[in-house]
Write a protein that holds these residues in place. Structure first.
Motif, mmCIF file in Angstrom:
data_model
loop_
_atom_site.group_PDB
_atom_site.id
_atom_site.type_symbol
_atom_site.label_atom_id
_atom_site.label_comp_id
_atom_site.label_asym_id
_atom_site.label_seq_id
_atom_site.Cartn_x
_atom_site.Cartn_y
_atom_site.Cartn_z
ATOM 1 N N THR A 40 28.248 5.180 44.056
ATOM 2 C CA THR A 40 27.763 5.313 45.429
ATOM 3 C C THR A 40 26.484 4.497 45.643
ATOM 4 O OG1 THR A 40 26.388 7.236 44.923
ATOM 5 C CG2 THR A 40 28.706 7.649 45.478
ATOM 6 N N ARG A 41 26.066 4.439 46.882
ATOM 7 C CA ARG A 41 24.819 3.752 47.211
ATOM 8 C C ARG A 41 23.628 4.413 46.502
ATOM 9 N NH1 ARG A 41 23.418 0.346 51.395
ATOM 10 N NH2 ARG A 41 25.420 0.743 52.428
ATOM 11 N N THR A 42 23.664 5.738 46.409
ATOM 12 C CA THR A 42 22.596 6.456 45.728
ATOM 13 C C THR A 42 22.535 6.082 44.251
ATOM 14 O OG1 THR A 42 22.820 8.317 47.254
ATOM 15 C CG2 THR A 42 21.679 8.732 45.179
ATOM 16 N N ASP A 43 23.705 5.942 43.627
ATOM 17 C CA ASP A 43 23.766 5.515 42.227
ATOM 18 C C ASP A 43 23.142 4.136 42.056
ATOM 19 O OD1 ASP A 43 25.135 7.825 41.389
ATOM 20 O OD2 ASP A 43 27.071 6.945 41.952
ATOM 21 N N LYS B 218 16.137 0.811 40.526
ATOM 22 C CA LYS B 218 14.719 1.077 40.273
ATOM 23 C C LYS B 218 14.321 0.718 38.846
ATOM 24 C CE LYS B 218 14.330 4.847 43.653
ATOM 25 N NZ LYS B 218 14.080 6.303 43.826
ATOM 26 N N CYS C 231 19.819 -0.429 33.478
ATOM 27 C CA CYS C 231 20.599 0.192 34.550
ATOM 28 C C CYS C 231 21.644 1.152 33.987
ATOM 29 C CB CYS C 231 21.264 -0.874 35.417
ATOM 30 S SG CYS C 231 22.403 -1.962 34.523
ATOM 31 N N CYS D 248 22.061 5.060 34.885
ATOM 32 C CA CYS D 248 23.260 5.473 35.621
ATOM 33 C C CYS D 248 24.484 5.424 34.706
ATOM 34 C CB CYS D 248 23.476 4.574 36.840
ATOM 35 S SG CYS D 248 24.946 4.986 37.811
ATOM 36 N N GLU E 81 20.933 2.656 44.008
ATOM 37 C CA GLU E 81 19.493 2.689 44.263
ATOM 38 C C GLU E 81 18.728 3.241 43.069
ATOM 39 O OE1 GLU E 81 19.207 4.922 47.839
ATOM 40 O OE2 GLU E 81 19.737 3.230 49.153
ATOM 41 N N SER E 82 19.266 4.262 42.422
ATOM 42 C CA SER E 82 18.587 4.843 41.262
ATOM 43 C C SER E 82 18.593 3.873 40.086
ATOM 44 C CB SER E 82 19.245 6.164 40.862
ATOM 45 O OG SER E 82 20.597 5.951 40.456
#
Length: 245
Positions: free
Chosen positions: A40-43, A49, A77, A81, A45-46
């Motif tokens: 997902t987009r949240t994945d 970072k 990354c 994740c 973004e995390s």
């Protein structure tokens, strides 16, 4: 003289079996990345970072993606994740910049095959002029090792030329610093036609962690990595000229 012959016989055959045998990759080798279909987009973004290379990870209308042209294969990354992993796939060289973008949930990977007749004409003799345009030295070292006994890319008719006037392609490493811009432009201009530009490493492809100067032409071969493993480079050069590793 006889002692030299005797020593050579004792040493035996030192060139690696690759190719056609698979390369002897280190246990911690990071190859082509893989993104799970449910990312997902949240994945993204995390994970982004933790990425030191801006723009490597992204999310658009087609979903999550990772740009190998910007990636330095540090693996941060994947630690952040679990939906990101790095495979053992070393055949990373491509002929188009867009083919360096890995999409979430993509199918089985098959490296591209050459169709350019001018590149195919170089299958028996391929001379490269290397230009280190502000790199750290890692890409240069892993490219130069291809000329050693362990790899011996000369057995395929590939070697580095002393002058761009004798070269079929410019082998570029580094992000093209301001002080190397003119030297790169003159070197590329001195090579005879038809000529190709090979971008080796994240810095040469996109600038990597740095700002990139101007390339003298659109590269005909992109070899991602930081630095690219010798097996990755040799495979890419062989496929570029229509030979299979």
């Amino acid at each position: 003289m006889l002692d030299a012959f005797a020593a050579r016989l004792r040493q035996g055959f030192r060139t690696g079996a690759f190719p056609p045998a698979p390369p002897n990759l280190p246990p911690d080798f990071r190859g082509r990345p893989k993104l799970d279909a449910g990312m997902t987009r949240t994945d993204v973004e995390s994970a982004a970072k933790e990425c030191p290379s801006l723009g490597s990870l992204g999310f658009d209308e087609k979903g999550a993606f990772l740009d190998m042209g910007r990636c330095i294969f540090c693996g941060r990354c994947a630690k952040a994740c679990p939906k990101i992993s790095f495979t053992r796939e070393y055949r990373l060289g491509v002929f188009r910049r867009e083919d360096l973008v890995v999409r979430a949930g993509e199918g089985e990977y098959a490296p591209p095959e050459q169709s350019d007749p001018e590149a195919l004409a170089l299958r028996h003799s391929f001379l490269l002029r290397e230009v280190s345009a502000g790199g750290c030295g890692a890409c240069e070292l892993d490219a130069n090792v291809l000329g050693t006994l362990a790899w011996d890319f000369g057995r395929f008719g590939i070697r580095f030329a002393a002058s761009p006037r004798h070269a079929d392609a410019i082998y570029l490493t580094g992000p093209v610093s301001k002080n190397m811009q003119l030297a790169l432009d003159k070197t590329y201009a001195a090579a005879p036609y038809p000529k190709f530009l090979i971008a080796a490493g994240a810095c040469a492809i996109s600038g990597g962690l740095y700002a990139q100067g101007k390339l003298p032409a659109v590269p005909s071969l992109f070899i991602p990595g930081c630095p690219p493993h010798p097996a990755t480079t040799l495979d890419a050069l062989l496929r570029f000229t229509g030979r299979r590793a």
